[in-house]
Design a protein around this motif. Structure first.
Motif, PDB file in Angstrom:
ATOM      1  N   PRO A  45       0.815  -1.221   0.000  1.00  0.00           N
ATOM      2  CA  PRO A  45       0.000   0.000   0.000  1.00  0.00           C
ATOM      3  C   PRO A  45       0.843   1.262   0.000  1.00  0.00           C
ATOM      4  N   SER A  49      -0.266   3.527  -3.003  1.00  0.00           N
ATOM      5  CA  SER A  49      -1.388   4.363  -2.571  1.00  0.00           C
ATOM      6  C   SER A  49      -1.420   5.722  -3.265  1.00  0.00           C
ATOM      7  N   TRP A  72      -9.846   2.691  -9.871  1.00  0.00           N
ATOM      8  CA  TRP A  72      -8.523   2.909  -9.274  1.00  0.00           C
ATOM      9  C   TRP A  72      -8.568   2.812  -7.747  1.00  0.00           C
ATOM     10  N   GLY A  74     -10.660   1.058  -6.094  1.00  0.00           N
ATOM     11  CA  GLY A  74     -10.820  -0.354  -5.768  1.00  0.00           C
ATOM     12  C   GLY A  74      -9.489  -1.075  -5.728  1.00  0.00           C
ATOM     13  N   LEU A  75      -8.613  -0.719  -6.674  1.00  0.00           N
ATOM     14  CA  LEU A  75      -7.275  -1.305  -6.643  1.00  0.00           C
ATOM     15  C   LEU A  75      -6.527  -0.910  -5.370  1.00  0.00           C
ATOM     16  N   ALA A  77      -7.932  -0.339  -2.471  1.00  0.00           N
ATOM     17  CA  ALA A  77      -8.466  -1.180  -1.399  1.00  0.00           C
ATOM     18  C   ALA A  77      -7.854  -2.572  -1.452  1.00  0.00           C
ATOM     19  N   GLY A  78      -7.672  -3.098  -2.669  1.00  0.00           N
ATOM     20  CA  GLY A  78      -7.036  -4.406  -2.791  1.00  0.00           C
ATOM     21  C   GLY A  78      -5.608  -4.396  -2.293  1.00  0.00           C
ATOM     22  N   SER A  79      -4.879  -3.305  -2.555  1.00  0.00           N
ATOM     23  CA  SER A  79      -3.494  -3.222  -2.072  1.00  0.00           C
ATOM     24  C   SER A  79      -3.453  -3.177  -0.545  1.00  0.00           C
ATOM     25  N   LEU A  81      -5.545  -4.691   1.446  1.00  0.00           N
ATOM     26  CA  LEU A  81      -5.751  -6.068   1.892  1.00  0.00           C
ATOM     27  C   LEU A  81      -4.468  -6.882   1.770  1.00  0.00           C
ATOM     28  N   ILE A  82      -3.750  -6.671   0.678  1.00  0.00           N
ATOM     29  CA  ILE A  82      -2.476  -7.383   0.515  1.00  0.00           C
ATOM     30  C   ILE A  82      -1.500  -6.978   1.611  1.00  0.00           C
ATOM     31  N   TRP A  85      -2.355  -8.649   4.904  1.00  0.00           N
ATOM     32  CA  TRP A  85      -1.893 -10.041   4.918  1.00  0.00           C
ATOM     33  C   TRP A  85      -0.389 -10.115   5.149  1.00  0.00           C
TER      34      TRP A  85
END
Length: 619
Positions: A45, A49, A72, A74-75, A77-79, A81-82, A85
């Motif tokens: 992120p 970001s 963009w 949404g991507l 938000a996906g980053s 989450l990564i 993790w």
């Protein structure tokens, strides 16, 4: 070698904490690489970001393509989450690095403490307990925090700088200089912070060692009435630890300044330089992306670094250094002092604990350079004696003059808090008068060798001292050479024979907790009657006995050739005495019973407050 020089030599010979940390990195390189790999995932992120925000603004919302803008985001938000993790995995792998480091420290502390404690002629390494229980845990937690903060900041800072470069290299002009200045300020402050942190650690060790020493000698402290000395010594160490903590706290302002310069100043500079950036062709999305990089990634990472290294990192460096110093410290036998500088050997004073906390000493009696001779007899003389527990406080005893020939029986009476126990402690040498002199048998009490003073007087307080041991050991504590006949006579004179029989004889074991207050006082009275001293001071030492038993005990002491001073619990003690001293704070009156009934209103008042049945003089 003096103490500071010795400490410097030990520090020079001790292995470096930095060396130990570097060795940890080398020996566990594979684990650190795995941790670093997950830290890179954690930094996704931070890398994307600002760039994704810029794309969402420039290519989406400002261009009228709302759906693309949300795509963009949404991507983004996906980053996130990564990154979450990656954070979880990095935390799990952190234990693989931290726990072995903790095990290494435990081994070092245990080995060093055992080596030092087993060395002949050295005391046990009691401070090793603090190092093992507190410092190792501090080092363990600090080590894990520092590893995470440093790795997180490093990968985040690199990711942010790469992202800013991708947006527009001109943005680096507003971020790199203040970030470098903030880091420089922080690094310059670390040396001073480390010194203050070390002072805190050493103060904690000193408190732990003092508490261990006091706990191991509570019986002797109480027996000698030395609570005030222990309180003063322990209080000084606690005050030193508090001052060290305050000094460390004052330097934390430098950490705040470093964070402000490196983390918040870039935000202000970008906002202030936004017109110049726009004129130079930097898009609004790029400026918002830069602000996102700084506020959401760089500033939190820098805050974690400053707080982590400036807090946990200092604890890690200082505690690890201290552990290594004490583990590898050269053990040398203590040097013998020249005979002329060796202080006089002291023996336990023939005293027991002082009566109450308010009437204990607040400063210790002086140790004379040249001890006085033995007191010749029980003649007691007080010359203009004044005492108060603080220089600004009202004196408890004021301008007291008192002369007692050897063998005099004096009763000291007065209301509660009038200073009876304070006077007893002054006469016994446990307190030093603010002004005036106290002489016993022609020798100044304050100048007497402690051993000579111990042989010359016995002080018996209200709370009698009885320890776990045999009856004989308790009775002969002050006079181990007492013969069986002398012991039997003293027991009979005090009236303690039924108690000794109930306990099972002289060789029976005593459990102090199973004795009543009166039974403990009987044991203490026998103990005080045995040694051939010049002065007996009974500070309400018979308050838990019934009137007949009290009278019998006082008669036993009165028949001795020694001077007897009784701080009276009942007025009947005054009726049995040769003279009575009436205390009322700084005021005092001295005379016989008949004289005081005529001249002292307070004495008449005290007589009236006792039941007439208890004031009659026993035959």
């Amino acid at each position: 070698m003096n103490a500071p020089g010795a400490r410097r030599e030990r520090a020079a010979n001790a292995p470096s904490a930095r060396g130990l940390l570097r060795a940890t990195l080398r020996t566990r390189r594979r684990r650190f690489l795995r941790l670093a790999g997950w830290s890179l995932v954690q930094a996704v992120p931070a890398l994307l970001s600002g760039w994704l925000v810029a794309r969402a603004v420039d290519d989406g919302f400002l261009a009228g393509r709302t759906a693309e803008g949300f795509g963009w985001l949404g991507l983004l938000a996906g980053s996130v989450l990564i990154g979450a993790w990656g954070t979880r995995q990095a935390t799990l792998h952190l234990a693989e690095v931290v726990e072995p480091f903790r095990d290494d420290l435990v081994s070092l502390v245990t080995t060093g403490a055992l080596r030092r404690s087993a060395h002949l002629g050295r005391p046990a390494d009691t401070a090793g307990v603090a190092r093992l229980t507190e410092q190792v845990e501090i080092a363990r937690e600090s080590y894990g925090a520092v590893v995470m903060f440093v790795q997180t900041f490093t990968v985040t800072a690199v990711s942010v700088l790469l992202g800013l470069t991708a947006l527009d290299p001109a943005l680096l002009l507003f971020v790199v200089p203040p970030l470098a200045a903030g880091l420089t300020l922080f690094l310059l402050a670390l040396r001073a912070l480390a010194a203050r942190q070390r002072a805190v650690v050493l103060a904690d060790e000193a408190i732990a060692e003092q508490v261990h020493t006091v706990a191991g000698g509570l019986r002797d402290v109480t027996a000698c009435g030395a609570e005030h000395l222990v309180r003063t010594g322990t209080g000084a160490r606690i005050d030193k630890a508090a001052e060290a903590a305050r000094a460390l706290a004052r330097l934390t302002a430098l950490r705040t300044a470093a964070l402000g310069v490196g983390g918040w100043l870039p935000l202000a500079l970008i906002l202030f330089g936004a017109p110049w950036l726009v004129d130079r062709g930097v898009t609004a999305g790029a400026i918002l992306g830069a602000l996102t990089y700084i506020s959401q990634s760089l500033q939190p990472a820098l805050q974690g670094l400053v707080q982590g290294v400036g807090g946990s990192g200092l604890w890690l460096l200082v505690t690890t250094t201290r552990i290594l110093e004490t583990t590898e410290e050269r053990i040398t036998p203590p040097k013998a002092k020249p005979p002329e500088s060796t202080p006089p050997k002291s023996t336990p004073a023939k005293t027991a604990p002082a009566k109450t906390a308010p009437e204990r000493a607040t400063r210790p009696p002086p140790t004379p350079a040249t001890p006085a001779s033995h007191p010749a007899d029980g003649a007691l003389e007080l010359r203009h004696v004044t005492f108060s527990y603080a220089r600004t406080a009202e004196p408890v005893v004021k301008n007291l003059d008192l002369t007692l020939p050897p063998g005099t029986h004096l009763a000291v009476v007065g209301p509660s808090g009038a200073g009876k126990s304070t006077l007893a402690a002054l006469i016994a040498g446990l307190l030093e008068p603010r002004t005036g002199d106290i002489h016993l048998g022609g020798a100044e009490v304050g100048a007497l060798d402690p051993a000579h003073l111990s042989d010359a007087r016995v002080l018996i307080p209200q709370e009698a001292y009885v320890f776990t041991g045999t009856v004989r050991e308790n009775l002969t504590y002050l006079h181990p050479a007492a013969t069986p006949t002398t012991l039997d006579e003293a027991v009979e004179e005090i009236g303690a024979a039924p108690l000794i029989e109930r306990l099972g004889g002289y060789e029976a074991q005593v459990d102090p907790g199973r004795l009543s207050a009166g039974e403990r006082q009987q044991i203490a009275l026998v103990r005080a009657l045995l040694p051939p001293t010049h002065l007996h001071v009974l500070d309400e030492a018979t308050c838990h006995l019934d009137p007949p038993a009290e009278a019998r005990a006082e008669r036993a002491f009165a028949t001795r050739p020694s001077t007897l001073i009784v701080c009276a619990h009942r007025i009947s003690s005054a009726l049995r005495a040769d003279l009575t001293l009436v205390l009322d704070g700084p005021r005092h009156d001295l005379g016989t019973h008949d004289e005081l009934m005529t001249t002292c209103a307070l004495y008449r008042d005290l007589i009236g407050h006792w039941d007439r049945a208890t004031t009659s003089v026993p035959s």
